[in-house]
Design a protein around this motif. Structure first.
Motif, mmCIF file in Angstrom:
data_model
loop_
_atom_site.group_PDB
_atom_site.id
_atom_site.type_symbol
_atom_site.label_atom_id
_atom_site.label_comp_id
_atom_site.label_asym_id
_atom_site.label_seq_id
_atom_site.Cartn_x
_atom_site.Cartn_y
_atom_site.Cartn_z
ATOM 1 N N LEU A 48 0.995 -1.195 -0.109
ATOM 2 C CA LEU A 48 -0.021 -0.035 0.059
ATOM 3 C C LEU A 48 0.801 1.220 -0.003
ATOM 4 O O LEU A 48 0.655 2.138 0.661
ATOM 5 N N ARG A 49 1.911 1.398 -0.919
ATOM 6 C CA ARG A 49 3.104 2.417 -0.785
ATOM 7 C C ARG A 49 2.220 3.696 -1.242
ATOM 8 O O ARG A 49 2.488 4.881 -0.797
ATOM 9 N N ASP A 50 1.276 3.416 -2.106
ATOM 10 C CA ASP A 50 0.710 4.610 -2.971
ATOM 11 C C ASP A 50 -0.157 5.031 -1.988
ATOM 12 O O ASP A 50 -0.296 6.556 -1.785
ATOM 13 N N ARG A 51 -1.055 4.516 -1.369
ATOM 14 C CA ARG A 51 -2.001 4.782 -0.230
ATOM 15 C C ARG A 51 -1.086 5.588 0.861
ATOM 16 O O ARG A 51 -1.792 6.801 1.271
ATOM 17 N N ILE A 52 -0.082 4.936 1.203
ATOM 18 C CA ILE A 52 0.626 5.609 2.446
ATOM 19 C C ILE A 52 1.284 6.991 1.961
ATOM 20 O O ILE A 52 1.238 7.948 2.797
#
Length: 349
Positions: free
Chosen positions: A252-256
């Protein structure tokens, strides 16, 4: 009619009936006397101040029954000591009569612990005293509920409201001392929601909003983001919001990054720091320059009778350099010397 009444046969039957009735009455009383042990009475033994176990044994050996009644606890007497007997010692009673014993109990009668949790400590102490409980130690513990009762302890164990303990027992009270300041936020990223809740509580914080990615409420979801961030300093009792998902934080890098742009303040460290220097302001107050030190002129030798003073004009003619403060001081000194009266020439015969 009268002749038939006084017939000898009638009189015989009447006498037989009376005799049978008197015999039945006599037999009835004899049976009652035998059955109730009429005339057989037993003196009540003196068992006052004896222990209840010894008193019961004495009554059983005497053939008397007993009933034990607990009186109000009196610390002046021994536990289970017989305080009173009814009927009184020395009274004569029938065999099998029940004797009532007033026995001093082992301790005070139990009382229920009042509900003083989250109450102001002053009112809680009064409530405990009213039910007959004594407050021993007051333990202060960091909590956002300052001066409120957090727990009531009896022999080291926490008591729930309504628990019965002996009257006049000594209890310890845990009182909130106020929140701690500048505590480091724990890192719960990577833990399940259930583990994060317990870990946050142990670090004296509270769980705020928990947002699940799928909209559910599964405590087994993994926390991939938290606000405030781990390592930030906050006061005790502050809430920590959590974001959880079935996926791992690495997925979930984009969400983080999106959450970082919302909840994390970016500080530009490329610019050089600005230095501020204080410049004294001399316009408000006048500047006072101290006068230059005056160098005393060495005393000139006294002129002799034959000598004359030099004219001052010759000294002023040779002074061609610009005058300074030192020169002005020297000029004032020279003027004072020039103003002295000239020495007269005296001829001695």
């Amino acid at each position: 009619m009268l002749k038939s009444l006084f017939n000898w046969k009638v009189l015989v039957n009447l006498l037989v009936a009376i005799a049978v009735f008197v015999g039945l009455v006599w037999l009835t009383f004899r049976w009652l006397e035998y059955h109730t042990n009429h005339g057989q009475e037993i003196p009540v033994p003196n068992i006052v101040n004896k222990s209840v176990h010894d008193a019961v044994k004495i009554l059983e050996d005497t053939g008397l029954d007993y009933e034990v009644d607990s009186a109000t606890y009196n610390p002046k007497y021994r536990p289970f000591q017989v305080l009173q007997v009814y009927p009184a010692p020395g009274s004569r009673v029938k065999d099998g009569r029940a004797i009532t014993l007033k026995v001093n109990p082992r301790s005070w009668a139990p009382v229920a612990v009042p509900d003083v949790i989250n109450k102001y400590s002053g009112l809680a102490f009064q409530r405990l005293d009213q039910v007959g409980l004594k407050v021993g130690d007051t333990i202060f513990e960091p909590s956002i509920q300052k001066d409120a009762v957090l727990r009531v302890l009896f022999k080291g164990n926490s008591l729930k409201p309504g628990t019965k303990i002996p009257r006049f027992s000594v209890v310890d009270v845990v009182v909130g001392s106020g929140p701690l300041r500048n505590i480091s936020i724990p890192n719960v990223v990577g833990l399940t929601v259930k583990e994060a809740r317990a870990y946050i509580a142990r670090n004296l914080f509270e769980v705020g909003i928990v947002e699940h990615e799928d909209g559910g409420k599964d405590d087994s979801d993994i926390v991939y983001y938290q606000d405030p961030a781990a390592g930030d300093a906050r006061d005790q009792g502050m809430q920590i919001d959590l974001w959880a998902s079935k996926k791992t934080p690495a997925e979930l890098r984009d969400r983080i990054e999106q959450l970082n742009s919302t909840y994390r303040m970016k500080i530009d460290t490329t610019l050089p720091p600005i230095r501020y220097e204080e410049v004294p302001n001399f316009q408000d107050e006048p500047v006072t320059v101290p006068p230059p030190p005056v160098t005393p002129k060495p005393a000139s030798p006294k002129p002799s009778a034959t000598s004359t003073s030099k004219p001052v004009s010759s000294v002023r003619a040779t002074d061609t350099k610009p005058r300074t403060a030192t020169d002005n001081a020297a000029k004032q000194t020279a003027t004072q010397v020039t103003d002295k009266p000239k020495t007269k020439k005296v001829t001695i015969q």
